[in-house]
Design an enzyme around this catalytic site. Sequence first.
Site, PDB file in Angstrom:
ATOM      1  N   ASP A 182       0.828  -1.210   0.000  1.00 61.05           N
ATOM      2  CA  ASP A 182       0.000   0.000   0.000  1.00 61.05           C
ATOM      3  C   ASP A 182       0.857   1.252   0.000  1.00 61.05           C
ATOM      4  OD1 ASP A 182      -2.509  -0.921  -0.306  1.00 61.05           O
ATOM      5  OD2 ASP A 182      -3.064  -0.894   1.814  1.00 61.05           O
ATOM      6  N   ASP A 482     -10.553  -7.594  10.819  1.00 60.41           N
ATOM      7  CA  ASP A 482     -10.426  -9.026  11.090  1.00 60.41           C
ATOM      8  C   ASP A 482     -11.525  -9.534  12.026  1.00 60.41           C
ATOM      9  OD1 ASP A 482      -9.327  -7.386  12.986  1.00 60.41           O
ATOM     10  OD2 ASP A 482      -7.434  -8.442  13.160  1.00 60.41           O
TER      11      ASP A 482
HETATM   12  O1  LIG Z   1      -3.708   0.879   4.789  1.00 61.25           O
HETATM   13  C1  LIG Z   1      -3.155  -0.095   5.282  1.00 61.25           C
HETATM   14  C2  LIG Z   1      -2.868  -0.187   6.647  1.00 61.25           C
HETATM   15  C3  LIG Z   1      -2.232  -1.322   7.120  1.00 61.25           C
HETATM   16  N1  LIG Z   1      -1.864  -2.322   6.289  1.00 61.25           N
HETATM   17  C4  LIG Z   1      -1.158  -3.517   6.813  1.00 61.25           C
HETATM   18  O2  LIG Z   1      -1.877  -4.081   7.868  1.00 61.25           O
HETATM   19  C5  LIG Z   1      -1.006  -4.779   8.723  1.00 61.25           C
HETATM   20  C6  LIG Z   1      -1.324  -4.486  10.160  1.00 61.25           C
HETATM   21  O3  LIG Z   1      -0.941  -3.193  10.509  1.00 61.25           O
HETATM   22  P1  LIG Z   1      -0.208  -2.845  11.879  1.00 61.25           P
HETATM   23  O4  LIG Z   1       0.058  -1.398  11.892  1.00 61.25           O
HETATM   24  O5  LIG Z   1       0.918  -3.760  12.102  1.00 61.25           O
HETATM   25  O6  LIG Z   1      -1.376  -3.103  12.913  1.00 61.25           O
HETATM   26  P2  LIG Z   1      -1.505  -4.156  14.112  1.00 61.25           P
HETATM   27  O7  LIG Z   1      -2.388  -3.503  15.112  1.00 61.25           O
HETATM   28  O8  LIG Z   1      -0.214  -4.644  14.578  1.00 61.25           O
HETATM   29  O9  LIG Z   1      -2.300  -5.312  13.391  1.00 61.25           O
HETATM   30  C7  LIG Z   1      -3.245  -6.166  14.006  1.00 61.25           C
HETATM   31  O10 LIG Z   1      -4.536  -5.594  13.983  1.00 61.25           O
HETATM   32  C8  LIG Z   1      -5.023  -5.258  12.687  1.00 61.25           C
HETATM   33  C9  LIG Z   1      -6.397  -4.663  12.850  1.00 61.25           C
HETATM   34  O11 LIG Z   1      -7.203  -5.493  13.576  1.00 61.25           O
HETATM   35  C10 LIG Z   1      -5.030  -6.481  11.785  1.00 61.25           C
HETATM   36  O12 LIG Z   1      -5.352  -6.058  10.497  1.00 61.25           O
HETATM   37  C11 LIG Z   1      -3.668  -7.096  11.771  1.00 61.25           C
HETATM   38  O13 LIG Z   1      -3.643  -8.238  10.976  1.00 61.25           O
HETATM   39  C12 LIG Z   1      -3.263  -7.424  13.184  1.00 61.25           C
HETATM   40  O14 LIG Z   1      -1.996  -8.021  13.204  1.00 61.25           O
HETATM   41  C13 LIG Z   1       0.414  -4.367   8.340  1.00 61.25           C
HETATM   42  O15 LIG Z   1       1.039  -5.427   7.677  1.00 61.25           O
HETATM   43  C14 LIG Z   1       0.184  -3.198   7.411  1.00 61.25           C
HETATM   44  O16 LIG Z   1       1.168  -3.109   6.438  1.00 61.25           O
HETATM   45  C15 LIG Z   1      -2.149  -2.246   4.940  1.00 61.25           C
HETATM   46  O17 LIG Z   1      -1.813  -3.135   4.165  1.00 61.25           O
HETATM   47  N2  LIG Z   1      -2.791  -1.126   4.460  1.00 61.25           N
END
Ligand SMILES: O=c1ccn([C@@H]2O[C@H](COP(=O)(O)OP(=O)(O)O[C@H]3O[C@H](CO)[C@@H](O)[C@H](O)[C@H]3O)[C@@H](O)[C@H]2O)c(=O)[nH]1
Length: 768
Positions: A182, A482
């Site tokens: 993204d 999710d």
């Molecule tokens: O516009 C976006 C925003 C985020 N991401 C991806 O989403 C993932 C999760 O983002 P992160 O900032 O690491 O959030 P976390 O809170 O750590 O993620 C947890 O919580 C999210 C929301 O519930 C879930 O989507 C994830 O899978 C889960 O690991 C990463 O790989 C990002 O690269 C995208 O692809 N596009």
Amino acid sequence: MDVTNSGITWKKKTIRHLPCMTKPPNKTSKHTHTVTHRESKKMGEPDDFPLFETKLAKGRTLFKLYAASMAMGICLICVYRATHTPEKGKTGRYLWIGLFMAELWFTLYWLITQLVRWNPVTHQTFKEKLSHRYENMLPGVDIFVCTADPVIEPPLMVINTVLSMMAYDYPSEKLNIYVSDDGGSVLMFYALLEASRFSKHWLPFCKRYKIEPRSPSAYFAHASPINNEWSSIKNKYEEMRKRIDDTTSLGKVTEEMRKEHKGFQEWVLGSNKNDHQAIIQILIDQRDPEARDTDGKSLPGLVYMAREKRREWHHNFKAGAMNALIRVSSKISNNPIILNVDCDMYSNNSESIRDAMCFFMDEKRSEKIAFVQFPQHHDNLTRNDIYSNALMVINDVELGSLDSYGGCLYIGSGCFHRRDTLCGRIYTLDTKINWEKQNHKEITESIDVIENECKILASCNYEYNTQWGKEMGLKYGCPVEDIITGLSIKCRGWRSVHLNPKRKGFLGLSPTTLLQTLIQTKRWAEGDFQIFLSQYCPLVFGHNKIPLRLQISYCCYLLWAANCWATLYYVSVPSYCLLAHISLFPKLSSYWFLPFAYVFVGKYAYSLGEFYWLGGTVKGWWNDQRMWLYRRLTSYLFGFCDVIFKSMGFTTSGFVITSKVSEEDTLQRYNKEIMEFGATSPMFNILSTLALINVLSFVNGVKWVVMDSDINGFSELGVQMVLCGLIILINIPLYEGMFFRKDNGSMPSSVTFQSTILAVLFCALAII
Ligand SMILES: O=c1ccn([C@@H]2O[C@H](COP(=O)(O)OP(=O)(O)O[C@H]3O[C@H](CO)[C@@H](O)[C@H](O)[C@H]3O)[C@@H](O)[C@H]2O)c(=O)[nH]1
Ligand SMILES: [Mn+2]
């Protein structure tokens, strides 16, 4: 027109999404069994020996006795509150009633938390049986890796994740890896190109020496040399790392590099993260006879995707990326199983796919299973986990309990889905997949044609007027796509599995500062609470669709945010009353004090025991208590308010991506477990003000007992003194940050100053 045999009638316009749906089960599906019988008989094992086994957790009777005794204690507290309310006109009547309400809330929430601890189950898989029976029939897996920003999610980290996925102990020709970027970054594309080349050496090496973990960076961080091949691979990795590091710090790819792949042409006009055409590049085409590793074996497919971004189209964050990936992959490989990981979550166990397959391919119990979720573990935690990011109790106890009620949550990373269920299929009696028929998609078009077709699938307007983001794929409009997607899958009749094998399946990076942790939790709490208030509230939406126990268990998380008020009340009002000499609890000498003491000691002794038993340290538990308090006072509060503002149309929700990099000195403090402030944030103002209020009222209370020797008064206000004292103890790192530290991670003086003034004003109000 019913296209799925599953009862969903898609609008005409959505019919073109068909490729991603698994074909309706074939009438000859019994054939699978025949083969199984024959093969297993040959191996001399019982025909129907399951591929996995489910066990109830131990020690539940003891737990139930404990819960019953606590319930009695809580009842007695309620009786006390109801019978001792100050009469009308007496000071403190309303404060008392408020406290009673806070306690009633805690009681309700406590009951829910007992339910999610009642009956945890664990699973064990039998992978040898899987390969005996089905080795030649294993289904293909499409692996989605999502990344969004090359600065806070460095390409080197992402390709380490990708390489670990490519190196799974699974037939390579059945694996396809899709990276969604993204950030639309040429640096990411370049790194992936490097990874595709390095994989030719890395995969045979991993398989030859059966190494773990298979992320090169994680492996080389701890491994010692085996032989020359080891050293040569390590050198290759280091050279690649250096090239990627250099390019990343340069911020662009050189002209030389551009010549190496046609894909770079997509960036000739420069790049803009928020405004660009769709980019699809097949870096490893499995049909290509050249796409072989150094042992001559085939490689997994590898695809780079940056979906189209335009300012006027909402991109729906990770959910949008996932849905584009579902469509693009359906065109290229269309494998029936999808694994999704965040870009930092590398595979720590090369057998995880086989673990998951034991559930999807089990003869008797597989048909209802829509997804298999692994817990999210992190490999950058410190010994005492200062920001309590391990979420040990949730991962090791609670999710297992939800599993026994019909399915654990879908929590994003580390989850294996059936493609058809992710796309909206409803459970019916004939949804069992015939794995034999699930052969790899045969495509004949040239790479360019496929890439161009995929670009249409990844364009902004493709989803317009379709069911994508509603009934198909991941749901839009919620910061926790999710949780809401997992819930609706279950409401369509499916169940899910929580698998927590001894060797952890995936390891990612947790935030390394207090603020990042709180902001991440805020996004979760906000998203969860939004679901609770929406039409998807499990108590309504799940009615008659999922068991009541599961509906209520969901509320344990969906109501996180709502906990803020009772907690805020409990850490401020008793201290206020201590200053104002208003007693809110029974005297220390009264019998009524006993249930309070029992419930308090019982709750914390139990939680300490549980934490320790799960492998935590006592200090880790103490940190955990602090973090839950801080989360409730800030993340939950802000999350709660944002949901309300959003529902009134004042704000829109965003997705603050958690940074996966930290500054050198921040990292040093993190490793030494020194709490990081170092930024101004209203969250810190709240925490500091409350911490200071408690100091002021405690000092006032001590002065009163010592100087005025008011022992009777002490007995009346003793509980409040103890409460205040505990709040001070748990806040020690905060006082240090405000007054005793001088490093860059200490509390900004403006926050300290503002909070001191607020705290003094609050206390003055009580004394006057
Ligand atoms: O516009 C976006 C925003 C985020 N991401 C991806 O989403 C993932 C999760 O983002 P992160 O900032 O690491 O959030 P976390 O809170 O750590 O993620 C947890 O919580 C999210 C929301 O519930 C879930 O989507 C994830 O899978 C889960 O690991 C990463 O790989 C990002 O690269 C995208 O692809 N596009
Ligand atoms: Mn993350």
